[in-house]
Scaffold this active site. Structure first.
Site, PDB file in Angstrom:
ATOM      1  N   CYS A 166     -63.450  17.442   1.112  1.00  0.00           N
ATOM      2  CA  CYS A 166     -63.740  17.021   2.485  1.00  0.00           C
ATOM      3  C   CYS A 166     -64.458  15.685   2.540  1.00  0.00           C
ATOM      4  O   CYS A 166     -64.345  14.959   3.508  1.00  0.00           O
ATOM      5  CB  CYS A 166     -64.600  18.056   3.180  1.00  0.00           C
ATOM      6  SG  CYS A 166     -64.262  19.715   2.649  1.00  0.00           S
TER       7      CYS A 166
ATOM      8  N   HIS B 191     -56.940  30.614   0.285  1.00  0.00           N
ATOM      9  CA  HIS B 191     -56.368  29.583  -0.584  1.00  0.00           C
ATOM     10  C   HIS B 191     -57.244  29.216  -1.774  1.00  0.00           C
ATOM     11  O   HIS B 191     -56.866  28.398  -2.604  1.00  0.00           O
ATOM     12  CB  HIS B 191     -55.945  28.347   0.225  1.00  0.00           C
ATOM     13  CG  HIS B 191     -57.042  27.450   0.689  1.00  0.00           C
ATOM     14  ND1 HIS B 191     -57.376  26.295   0.029  1.00  0.00           N
ATOM     15  CD2 HIS B 191     -57.873  27.521   1.750  1.00  0.00           C
ATOM     16  CE1 HIS B 191     -58.363  25.680   0.681  1.00  0.00           C
ATOM     17  NE2 HIS B 191     -58.686  26.411   1.727  1.00  0.00           N
TER      18      HIS B 191
END
Ligand SMILES: *Cc1c(COP(=O)(O)O)cnc(C)c1O
Length: 395
Positions: free
Chosen positions: A324, A201
């Protein structure tokens, strides 16, 4: 105007990747482990995808293992090398302070299990020094894991030289190349890489598919127990659609690198040049040793989160660190690793552009970001103190 400038977090699925995957979601849905010919057509596609990935990396097909993505590849490479090391009583691992959490958290787990971990400094420019690595290497070092390109600031490491040093010392070398694969030329032979993680991705394949390259003479332990898929090293029915898409996207990216890179680099340099005109700003990471698409800058006196929210209102998708860690108020470990003080690290902005980015979008970015920074500074008590000389400017 809508500007997607967060390609380091994820990318759109390209038409090529989508076309490559669709047949396996509709017509060719057989399980590659089944023996009838309906499924064997699918098995052939898996082999083809593996060959394509191998060719793009200068590897052999049997050295490629498909996984669910970059995180799994990192976990498997590190946990496996640690187990191999333990058999020879070698329980020392070298990495860097600014790795992705998929690496750092795996190393934390190993520390709890009795391994010793040395995290190399990445200096102010975000680049590892070979002499630091040389000094850290020990008799009992069982793995060196150093990322190819950093996901937050984009700096690229001297991978070939690191690999050569590890090879000379007989220590396996793994690199998390998730930010580099599809964006830079990579040859695992020429660069002395023993293990390499990649993720679909980040180069226009879907999320949830990745691969791990492991040199043929390096033993590999599996993380996931179950069936004998991926030559017994990664159980679970193959994500054939994902594999086909990853291979197609990687092939397309690698074929286009020489055409796309100069254009992306020029756009990136325009962003750097324009945003550097903002007073008390700085570019994070080495000016040249970086991936084509990633810019990370700090603007003193503002909060990264506020900046992102206002940019969002102007249609710009950006990030303040890694996807994240956003949502947490701690400044990024990457920005701290290059020596930024906490208060400066809080005012960071990552813009990551890609092959679908247009000049008009860059125009929008370089117009809007300075306006928003000025707007936030005008409201900021911290900026007010800096301007009145109550506190000294740090950048
Ligand atoms: C995105 C990323 C990962 C994680 O990959 P996933 O496929 O999302 O698990 C690991 N390392 C780096 C450097 C990344 O940028």
């Amino acid at each position: 105007m809508f500007v997607y400038a967060d390609n380091a977090a994820t990318t759109s699925v390209s038409k090529t990747a989508l076309d490559a995957m669709l047949p396996f979601l509709t017509e060719y849905y057989g399980n590659p482990s089944s023996l009838y010919s309906f499924a064997q057509q699918v098995t052939e596609k898996v082999a083809e995808a593996r060959e394509t990935v191998a060719r793009c990396l200068g590897a052999q097909p049997r050295e490629i293992y498909f996984t669910s993505g970059g995180s799994e590849s990192d976990n498997q490479a590190i946990m496996s090398a640690a187990r191999v090391g333990a058999r020879k009583n070698k329980k020392h691992i070298i990495s860097t302070k600014f790795e992705h959490h998929a690496v750092l958290h795996t190393l934390k787990r190993l520390e709890k299990e009795g391994y010793e971990v040395t995290l190399l400094d990445v200096h102010e420019d975000g680049v590892v020094r070979l002499e630091d690595l040389e000094a850290a290497l020990r008799e009992d070092t069982c793995l060196v894991t150093i990322m190819f390109a950093n996901n937050e600031i984009g700096t690229v490491q001297p991978i070939k030289e690191i690999g050569a040093l590890c090879r000379a010392k007989g220590v396996p070398f793994h690199t998390d190349a998730v930010q580099a694969v599809g964006h830079m030329h990579i040859d695992v032979e020429e660069m002395n890489i023993d293990m390499l993680s990649l993720s679909g991705h980040k180069f226009h394949a879907p999320k949830g598919i990745g691969a791990l390259y492991v040199r043929k003479n390096i033993p590999l332990f599996n993380l996931i127990e179950g069936g004998g898929q991926e030559r017994g090293k990664r159980a679970g029915t193959e994500n054939v659609a994902g594999m086909a898409a990853l291979a197609a996207a990687l092939k397309e990216s690698c074929e286009n690198i020489d055409i796309v890179t100069p254009r992306i680099t020029a756009m990136r340099d325009r962003i750097i040049a324009e945003l550097s005109k903002i007073p008390h700003s700085r570019l994070n990471g080495h000016r040249e040793k970086r991936v084509p698409g990633t810019v990370n800058m700090c603007f003193e006196g503002i909060e990264g989160e506020a900046l992102l929210l206002l940019l969002d209102r102007k249609g710009i998708c950006a990030s303040s660190g890694s996807a994240c860690t956003s949502g947490s108020l701690d400044p990024s470990h990457v920005l701290l690793s290059i020596g930024l003080p906490h208060e400066v690290a809080h005012g960071s902005l990552r813009l990551s552009i890609g092959e679908y980015t247009t000049e008009e979008e860059i125009d929008h970015i370089v117009k809007v970001v300075p306006q928003v920074v000025e707007y936030l500074r005008n409201m900021s008590p911290v900026w007010d103190e800096l301007e009145r000389g109550v506190k000294p400017h740090l950048i």
